[in-house]
Enzyme design. Sequence first.
Site, PDB file in Angstrom:
ATOM      1  N   GLU A 199       3.215   7.628  -5.756  1.00 29.15           N
ATOM      2  CA  GLU A 199       3.204   8.593  -5.841  1.00 29.15           C
ATOM      3  C   GLU A 199       4.306   9.152  -5.095  1.00 29.15           C
ATOM      4  O   GLU A 199       4.678  10.608  -5.581  1.00 29.15           O
ATOM      5  CB  GLU A 199       1.089   8.761  -5.093  1.00 29.15           C
ATOM      6  CG  GLU A 199       1.447  10.476  -5.367  1.00 29.15           C
ATOM      7  CD  GLU A 199      -0.034  10.454  -3.814  1.00 29.15           C
ATOM      8  OE1 GLU A 199      -0.659   9.049  -3.233  1.00 29.15           O
ATOM      9  OE2 GLU A 199       0.256  11.103  -3.784  1.00 29.15           O
ATOM     10  N   ASP A 252      -2.289   0.200  -3.413  1.00 30.00           N
ATOM     11  CA  ASP A 252      -4.260   1.402  -4.323  1.00 30.00           C
ATOM     12  C   ASP A 252      -4.793   1.341  -5.218  1.00 30.00           C
ATOM     13  O   ASP A 252      -5.174   1.661  -5.836  1.00 30.00           O
ATOM     14  CB  ASP A 252      -4.254   2.377  -3.160  1.00 30.00           C
ATOM     15  CG  ASP A 252      -2.938   2.438  -1.764  1.00 30.00           C
ATOM     16  OD1 ASP A 252      -3.705   1.634  -0.869  1.00 30.00           O
ATOM     17  OD2 ASP A 252      -3.050   3.499  -1.505  1.00 30.00           O
ATOM     18  N   ARG A 285      -6.666   5.408   1.146  1.00 30.14           N
ATOM     19  CA  ARG A 285      -6.856   6.346   1.688  1.00 30.14           C
ATOM     20  C   ARG A 285      -6.531   7.384   1.134  1.00 30.14           C
ATOM     21  O   ARG A 285      -8.131   8.210   1.289  1.00 30.14           O
ATOM     22  CB  ARG A 285      -4.966   6.720   1.883  1.00 30.14           C
ATOM     23  CG  ARG A 285      -4.637   7.935   2.296  1.00 30.14           C
ATOM     24  CD  ARG A 285      -3.305   8.520   1.983  1.00 30.14           C
ATOM     25  NE  ARG A 285      -2.339   7.252   3.059  1.00 30.14           N
ATOM     26  CZ  ARG A 285      -2.014   7.399   4.177  1.00 30.14           C
ATOM     27  NH1 ARG A 285      -2.668   8.668   5.237  1.00 30.14           N
ATOM     28  NH2 ARG A 285      -1.042   6.854   4.105  1.00 30.14           N
ATOM     29  N   GLU A 339     -10.055   2.806   4.419  1.00 29.07           N
ATOM     30  CA  GLU A 339      -9.577   3.191   5.415  1.00 29.07           C
ATOM     31  C   GLU A 339     -10.117   4.802   5.394  1.00 29.07           C
ATOM     32  O   GLU A 339      -9.672   5.816   6.145  1.00 29.07           O
ATOM     33  CB  GLU A 339      -8.153   3.412   5.674  1.00 29.07           C
ATOM     34  CG  GLU A 339      -7.221   3.847   4.399  1.00 29.07           C
ATOM     35  CD  GLU A 339      -5.936   3.039   5.090  1.00 29.07           C
ATOM     36  OE1 GLU A 339      -5.631   2.864   5.914  1.00 29.07           O
ATOM     37  OE2 GLU A 339      -5.423   3.237   3.985  1.00 29.07           O
ATOM     38  N   ARG A 371      -1.063  -6.245   2.726  1.00 27.14           N
ATOM     39  CA  ARG A 371       0.479  -6.315   1.541  1.00 27.14           C
ATOM     40  C   ARG A 371       1.753  -7.216   1.510  1.00 27.14           C
ATOM     41  O   ARG A 371       2.204  -7.130   0.952  1.00 27.14           O
ATOM     42  CB  ARG A 371       0.509  -5.270   2.561  1.00 27.14           C
ATOM     43  CG  ARG A 371       0.003  -3.782   1.960  1.00 27.14           C
ATOM     44  CD  ARG A 371       1.409  -2.618   1.946  1.00 27.14           C
ATOM     45  NE  ARG A 371       2.337  -2.078   2.515  1.00 27.14           N
ATOM     46  CZ  ARG A 371       2.768  -0.914   3.589  1.00 27.14           C
ATOM     47  NH1 ARG A 371       1.861   0.014   3.205  1.00 27.14           N
ATOM     48  NH2 ARG A 371       3.436  -0.860   4.228  1.00 27.14           N
TER      49      ARG A 371
HETATM   50  O1  F6P Z   1       0.393   3.447  -0.334  1.00 29.00           O
HETATM   51  C1  F6P Z   1      -0.024   2.577  -0.252  1.00 29.00           C
HETATM   52  C2  F6P Z   1      -0.520   1.660   1.689  1.00 29.00           C
HETATM   53  O2  F6P Z   1      -0.977   0.305   1.825  1.00 29.00           O
HETATM   54  C3  F6P Z   1      -1.951   2.413   2.175  1.00 29.00           C
HETATM   55  O3  F6P Z   1      -3.464   2.483   2.072  1.00 29.00           O
HETATM   56  C4  F6P Z   1      -2.108   2.642   3.139  1.00 29.00           C
HETATM   57  O4  F6P Z   1      -2.808   3.988   3.610  1.00 29.00           O
HETATM   58  C5  F6P Z   1      -0.208   3.549   4.072  1.00 29.00           C
HETATM   59  O5  F6P Z   1       0.398   2.175   2.911  1.00 29.00           O
HETATM   60  C6  F6P Z   1      -0.449   2.642   5.465  1.00 29.00           C
HETATM   61  O6  F6P Z   1       1.177   3.402   5.651  1.00 29.00           O
HETATM   62  P1  F6P Z   1       2.245   2.519   5.967  1.00 29.00           P
HETATM   63  O7  F6P Z   1       2.972   1.453   5.907  1.00 29.00           O
HETATM   64  O8  F6P Z   1       2.829   3.987   6.681  1.00 29.00           O
HETATM   65  O9  F6P Z   1       1.338   2.096   7.551  1.00 29.00           O
END
Ligand code: F6P
EC number: 2.7.1.90
Length: 341
Positions: free
Chosen positions: A103, A127, A171, A221, A274
């Site tokens: 996004e 997501d 999120r 989350e 991830r």
């Molecule tokens: O947008 C992908 C994501 O993994 C979301 O699911 C999560 O809220 C966010 O990134 C976490 O962000 P960061 O990598 O900054 O901890």
Amino acid sequence: MRVGVLTGGGDCPGLNAVIRAVVRKGIKDYGYEFVGFRDGWRGPLEGDTMPLDRAAVSGILPRGGTILGSSRTNLMKIEGGVEKVKQNMAELNIDALVAIGGEDTLGVATQLHDQGVKVVGVPKTIDNDLNATDYTFGFDTAVNIATEAIDRLHTTAESHHRALVVEVMGRHAGWIALHSGMAAGANVILIPERPFDIHEVVAHVESRFQTNYAPILVVAEGAHPKDGQMELSTGEKDSFGHVRLGGIGQRLSEEIESRTGKEARSVVLGHVQRGGTPSAFDRVLATRLGVNAIEAVHDQEYGRMVGLQGTEIVRVDLSAATDKLKTVPSERFEEAEVFFG
Ligand code: F6P
């Protein structure tokens, strides 16, 4: 033709598969040269590049992460940022950009395109909440990881007669919670789209305990209770204004313990979702998107994004991807609710 490639935002299994496909197709069919920009929009902003030839993309198909690095640098918040990017692209003789991101990254790409930069987007996020594409790569891998974790948590929860709350990413959209919770037989799934009623959650937990099985709750989350039911803490914000989440799982397990008198624990899967190698589905999707993105560059269809609709890869306006989020429809949630309690 020289094409710059960048990956922005949270990393995601399949990013390297896209980079490889863009480069392999571009060299083989069009004789293009490629330049890798490091760490999302920071690369073009600072002119920080790395070579991106056939050798650089060799062996990266199954590797998680991104060989280009990533960041959440918000170009639009930096004074003179767009001019700096244009200047660096001109100095590096770069004709067009392929921006792989979610996004935020694609939002920046949309604005850059409006200001005359030739850019094609590739949607990315575990997501699965980007509009104009049925699935994003990385989602399938994240769901598989979460499903395996929840499968494992069933047996330990049962051995100890505990409730286990599993917090997954998501999120604004509960796709990972919905799919992993459904696949692994969760007794409650909580998603951001549906503020939950703590009394109903507790009732599901109690009825599950009565069957002698231990309750497993999967919570995204970004899930939150109906107004005023539970106090939640808020975290710091990143450069795109997103609050750092994480904490609803722990809060919920405390609430369950105090309301039911039964032991409850929480597990935050976090960035495990991830990391590591992409699933076969994500490798194929990422590869097809990469091939189609460089075809869009070749056709000079700038300001466009490639996406999956049904089984076909299509081209849509970049803005269509970021106009609104693809959230979980209520019918999908209701299918999962059949198995609550
Ligand atoms: O947008 C992908 C994501 O993994 C979301 O699911 C999560 O809220 C966010 O990134 C976490 O962000 P960061 O990598 O900054 O901890």
